[in-house]
Write an enzyme that holds these catalytic residues in place. Structure first.
Site, short mmCIF file in Angstrom:
data_model
loop_
_atom_site.label_atom_id
_atom_site.label_comp_id
_atom_site.label_asym_id
_atom_site.label_seq_id
_atom_site.Cartn_x
_atom_site.Cartn_y
_atom_site.Cartn_z
N SER A 134 0.86 -1.18 0.00
CA SER A 134 0.00 0.00 0.00
C SER A 134 0.89 1.23 0.00
O SER A 134 2.07 1.14 0.36
CB SER A 134 -0.88 -0.01 1.26
OG SER A 134 -1.53 1.23 1.46
N TYR B 97 -1.30 -0.85 10.66
CA TYR B 97 -1.42 -1.10 9.22
C TYR B 97 -0.16 -0.66 8.48
O TYR B 97 0.40 -1.42 7.67
CB TYR B 97 -2.64 -0.36 8.67
CG TYR B 97 -2.94 -0.66 7.23
CD1 TYR B 97 -3.44 -1.90 6.85
CD2 TYR B 97 -2.76 0.30 6.23
CE1 TYR B 97 -3.73 -2.18 5.52
CE2 TYR B 97 -3.05 0.04 4.91
CZ TYR B 97 -3.54 -1.21 4.56
OH TYR B 97 -3.82 -1.49 3.25
#
Length: 247
Positions: free
Chosen positions: A152, A165
């Site tokens: 990501s 995350y």
């Protein structure tokens, strides 16, 4: 008169390739599985939700390719090893692995629960490691393979409420580089894709205020993954970042 190519002859970028896609029941995983199938690959779909991967398997079969849905929790070595063993028993090889399964739980550092941290690391990082380890020796022995890890932009730039995350996705980038360096002498490539916001269920669950029209589509990410795995043996792209208007 010019001969017209058959459907199979037009779609041969991944002819005779066997691809495992984790998190293959929806979002980027589903889009990637279908993109691969359209280009001639047979697909193994690994995820925890059986009905979702069964539905995608039906879509793959409608494209004329073989599909094998296997209920798999990528946190668990026993299930990952069993999934890869079933793949090898069915197809005889693994050419491509797309590590796409992931979770996202966003909280400020002071409110991150230990169980949420552990789950994030287990799925987003340990799952990548376990799936990679399960196919890596096989790929090296056959002198061919490509492992694509879906990270990501949160694996490139830390952001508020992203402690767990971001940490997991940064680690995936580093693990990809090591995998690539160890694999390349044996003909095995590894790449990492770092998308910005993508219109997936996980994104919608965490960001209900998103303007959907501003998000990248799962099919856009799938097209990039297809490009990476269909490059010639001489070419290789280690890392790609997909920007969107939100970033």
């Amino acid at each position: 008169m010019e001969a017209r190519l058959t459907f199979e002859e037009q779609h041969v970028k991944l002819e005779n390739r066997i691809a495992i896609v984790t998190g293959g029941g929806r979002g980027i995983g589903r889009a990637t599985a279908l993109a691969f199938a359209k280009e001639g690959a047979d697909i193994v779909l690994a995820a925890r939700t059986e009905d979702e991967i069964a539905a995608v398997a039906d879509e793959v079969k409608q494209l004329g390719r073989r599909a094998l849905p296997i209920k798999t929790d990528v946190q668990l070595k026993t299930e990952v090893d069993a999934m890869v063993a079933q793949t090898l028993d069915t197809f005889g090889k693994v050419d491509i692995l797309v590590n796409n399964a992931g979770v996202a739980i966003h909280n400020p550092i002071s409110k991150i629960r230990e169980e949420d941290w552990d789950l994030t690391m287990a799925v987003n990082l340990k799952g990548v490691f376990l799936c990679t380890q399960a196919v890596f020796s096989h790929m090296c022995e056959q002198k061919y393979g490509h492992i694509v890890n879906v990270s990501s932009v949160s694996g490139k730039y830390g952001h508020v409420n992203g402690g767990a995350y971001c940490a997991s996705k940064f680690a995936v980038v580093g693990f990809t580089e090591t995998t690539n360096n160890e694999g390349r002498p044996h003909g095995v490539k590894s790449s990492v894709v770092c998308p910005g916001p993508v219109d997936t269920k996980m994104r919608r669950d965490n960001h209900p205020d998103d303007v959907i029209e501003h998000l990248t589509l799962p099919e856009d990410v799938a097209d990039l993954i297809l490009f990476l795995v269909s490059q010639s043996p001489r070419a290789h792209t280690l890392e790609t970042v997909i920007r969107t208007p939100l970033m």
